[in-house]
Structures are given as C-alpha cells and as structure tokens.
Design an enzyme around this catalytic site. Structure first.
Site, short mmCIF file in Angstrom:
data_model
loop_
_atom_site.label_atom_id
_atom_site.label_comp_id
_atom_site.label_asym_id
_atom_site.label_seq_id
_atom_site.Cartn_x
_atom_site.Cartn_y
_atom_site.Cartn_z
N VAL A 281 1.25 -3.59 3.91
CA VAL A 281 1.27 -4.86 4.64
C VAL A 281 2.55 -5.68 4.40
O VAL A 281 2.74 -6.73 5.03
CB VAL A 281 0.03 -5.75 4.37
CG1 VAL A 281 -1.22 -5.14 4.98
CG2 VAL A 281 -0.13 -6.06 2.91
N TYR B 294 -4.54 4.01 8.07
CA TYR B 294 -5.88 3.44 8.25
C TYR B 294 -6.50 3.83 9.59
O TYR B 294 -6.41 4.98 10.00
CB TYR B 294 -5.84 1.91 8.07
CG TYR B 294 -4.94 1.48 6.98
CD1 TYR B 294 -5.21 1.86 5.65
CD2 TYR B 294 -3.79 0.73 7.21
CE1 TYR B 294 -4.37 1.48 4.62
CE2 TYR B 294 -2.95 0.35 6.18
CZ TYR B 294 -3.24 0.73 4.90
OH TYR B 294 -2.41 0.37 3.89
N SER C 159 0.80 -1.24 0.00
CA SER C 159 0.00 0.00 0.00
C SER C 159 0.83 1.28 0.00
O SER C 159 0.27 2.36 -0.18
CB SER C 159 -0.94 0.02 1.19
OG SER C 159 -2.03 -0.83 0.95
N TYR D 63 -3.87 -3.17 -10.27
CA TYR D 63 -3.73 -2.91 -8.82
C TYR D 63 -2.81 -3.94 -8.16
O TYR D 63 -1.94 -3.59 -7.35
CB TYR D 63 -5.12 -2.89 -8.17
CG TYR D 63 -5.08 -2.76 -6.66
CD1 TYR D 63 -4.80 -1.54 -6.04
CD2 TYR D 63 -5.30 -3.86 -5.85
CE1 TYR D 63 -4.76 -1.43 -4.66
CE2 TYR D 63 -5.26 -3.76 -4.46
CZ TYR D 63 -4.97 -2.54 -3.87
OH TYR D 63 -4.92 -2.45 -2.50
N LYS E 93 0.32 3.50 -2.92
CA LYS E 93 -0.88 4.33 -3.07
C LYS E 93 -0.54 5.83 -3.02
O LYS E 93 -1.27 6.65 -3.56
CB LYS E 93 -1.90 3.95 -1.99
CG LYS E 93 -2.45 2.54 -2.22
CD LYS E 93 -3.29 1.99 -1.07
CE LYS E 93 -3.70 0.55 -1.42
NZ LYS E 93 -4.34 -0.16 -0.32
N1 GLN Z 1 -2.21 -5.44 -1.69
C1 GLN Z 1 -2.78 -5.26 -0.39
C2 GLN Z 1 -4.30 -5.40 -0.45
O1 GLN Z 1 -4.87 -4.91 -1.38
C3 GLN Z 1 -2.38 -3.91 0.12
C4 GLN Z 1 -2.92 -3.64 1.49
C5 GLN Z 1 -1.97 -2.90 2.36
O2 GLN Z 1 -0.76 -2.86 2.15
N2 GLN Z 1 -2.49 -2.37 3.43
O3 GLN Z 1 -4.92 -5.98 0.40
#
Ligand code: GLN
Length: 309
Positions: free
Chosen positions: A263, A245, A69, A194, A72
């Site tokens: 993550v 988050y 993430s 994605y 993003k």
């Molecule tokens: N690729 C992960 C997902 O879409 C990314 C989530 C994350 O890093 N928080 O669940």
C-alpha cells in the site's frame, strides 16, 4: 518470438515513464495509515535489475518509499528456507478473492489463512520467523540490506507508530488466529514485529536488487543458496496467484508475471531467469494496488515480450 537485449531496457523504461506521465488517472495514496497519505500521487519510479546486479531505472527510482506488503515476499522466503514445507500446515497457498485485510474466511477455515500475502497469512509467517530467529524484523532488514547492497535501509519509526495507532484490524486478525493456536508469540510482540517489517523504507533500485534471488532460482547475491530451485518456483507461483490480493487474476492477465504489491504504492515483479522489476507510484486503486505501477508493468511485458506466458 520477440527477444530483447539488456541494452534495450533503458529505452523501454524511458518510453514507459513518458507514457505514464501523460496519463491523468493515478489513484489515491493509502489513507488508513496516516503517515502514507501525504505522498504525491504523481511520483513515479521504475527499475529493472539483472541477475548479475546491473540495474536500470527511470524517474524516482532512487527515491525511498514505504515497502509495506512487499516485505511479505521476503519473510516468506526467509521462513521457508528455515522450516520448509511444514509452514504450509499453518498457512495455505490459494488466492483469497478477498481484500488483503479481510477477516471473513478465517473463522470458517479454522484460523488458517488462505495465503502468506494477505495480512493474516503474513502475520503467521512473521510469527513463525520470529519464533525461529527471535528478531523477525531485524532478520528481514539485514537480508534486504545485503541483497540490495545498501546498508542504509532502515525502519521508519513514524510509519510503524502510525500503523500501530490504527492497527485494530491487524490486532483482531492476530488475536483471532491465536485463539486457534496458530500464533506462537504474544500478540503485542508479533504486531510490533509486523508493523516494523512493513515500515522498512527502500527505493525501486533497492527492491529490484533484493528480489533478484527469485530470478536466480533461489541464489543470493553472494552466491549462497537461500531457497532450493523448487522453493523459489513455489514463491514465484504464490506471488502470481496471490500477490495482488483480489486483483491477482487481473494482474496475471495484464502483466503476466509473479508480482507483489504494497500500500506504499510499490510493486515488485519477477521474470524468472532473466530480471526483476520494481515500480513505485503512491496512487492506489480500490484494491490497494498502485494504478500507475500496474499500468507500467503491463506496458513493460507488452513492449518486451518478457512474461511467464
Ligand atoms: N502494513 C499494511 C497493513 O498491514 C500492509 C498492507 C499492504 O501493503 N497491502 O495493513
């Protein structure tokens, strides 16, 4: 007020690494993407990059890990640079207070995700970048390669395939938003973009450097402008309020910097005008943020006094 010279970054990093090494609780690597589950929670790396491209690091700071993430932030910047404020008609900029992959707000908010850093919002941003470029993931990879000056950065096909096999939740989010007309591309094509985006592998050194355009108020490594000063401020603000988050309040309280986690166990952070950071340790807390990563950033801002507050 405390001031810190650049030459003091290395001793600060060394001190943080030795403190972290003495901390037993490290969380658990993400297991819902099986390809991430095998990373050693004791791994730890941290890098600081200055706006001129000087990088300091400690531990596993050159070891590539799954960016997830963290990407993003970069797709948001790339899309915002192209379409400007129109983006905000399709994705909000309020903290969600919910887990990153939650579906719950989407129905009563008519398919408009709360912010670009939860999965639903990131899917909208990637969809819009893909519509404009025809290759959102490729655009992102080239940007990261250029800013980090590392042409070897690449997608990890195994991680992308692993996530696609376990991607029902992201597929549900994308289909649901498509039913509100908030997704322009075919959902399978968007998901492919994605998952490839999230699979990009990079080190703390690469990501600290790739983030420096936010410390330079929108200016890229080659001196050209990606974002206006005001847009760079906006991206930093959304990182501060939404980048971790449902733990964004706690992250602001402890670290006091715009930050974005993934993550894979990485977190990037920005001290506007001064430096950028990237820390990596794969053990996560229950909200999906690196335990040692947050602790290390907490120590950095405490030891140096470098924070936006
Ligand atoms: N690729 C992960 C997902 O879409 C990314 C989530 C994350 O890093 N928080 O669940």
């Amino acid at each position: 007020m405390m001031t810190i010279m650049s030459s003091q970054f290395q001793p600060v990093l060394d001190r943080i690494a030795s403190e972290i090494a003495g901390t037993p609780a490290r969380g658990r690597p993400a297991d819902y993407i099986p390809a991430l589950a095998s990373r050693d929670p004791r791994s730890f790396g941290m890098a600081v990059a200055e706006p001129d491209g000087t990088v300091y690091g400690v531990g596993d700071w050159r070891e590539p890990f799954s960016t997830q993430s963290i990407t993003k932030v970069f797709t948001l910047a790339l899309d915002l640079a192209r379409e400007g404020a129109e983006l905000w008609e399709h994705v909000g900029r309020e903290p969600s207070g919910n887990p990153f992959n939650s579906l719950i707000q989407l129905e009563y908010e008519n398919g408009i995700p709360r912010n670009p850093f939860i999965n639903a919002g990131a899917l909208v941003v990637t969809d819009r970048l893909h519509s404009r470029t025809g290759d959102a993931a490729g655009e992102l990879l080239r940007f990261l390669q250029a800013e980090s000056d590392n042409p070897r950065l690449s997608f990890d096909a195994e991680v992308a395939a692993s996530e696609a096999r376990h991607g029902d939740r992201n597929a549900a989010l994308a289909h649901f938003m498509a039913s509100y007309g908030n997704i322009g591309n075919p959902v399978p094509e968007l998901l492919d973009q994605y998952f490839r985006q999230c699979s990009i592998t990079a080190s703390c050194a690469d990501l600290a450097l790739a983030t420096t355009f936010l410390a330079r108020h929108g200016i890229r490594a080659d001196g050209t402008r990606l974002l206006s000063r005001s847009q760079a401020k906006q991206v930093n603000a959304v990182m501060l309020t939404c980048g971790t988050y449902d733990a964004a309040g706690d992250f602001a309280y402890r670290v006091g910097l715009p930050g974005k986690s993934g993550v894979g166990g990485g977190i990037i952070a920005v001290v506007p005008g001064r430096c950028t950071l990237c820390v990596w340790s794969p053990g996560l807390d229950e909200r999906g943020n690196s335990v040692a990563g947050v602790a290390a950033l907490d120590r950095f801002t405490t030891l140096t006094g470098l924070s936006v507050f």
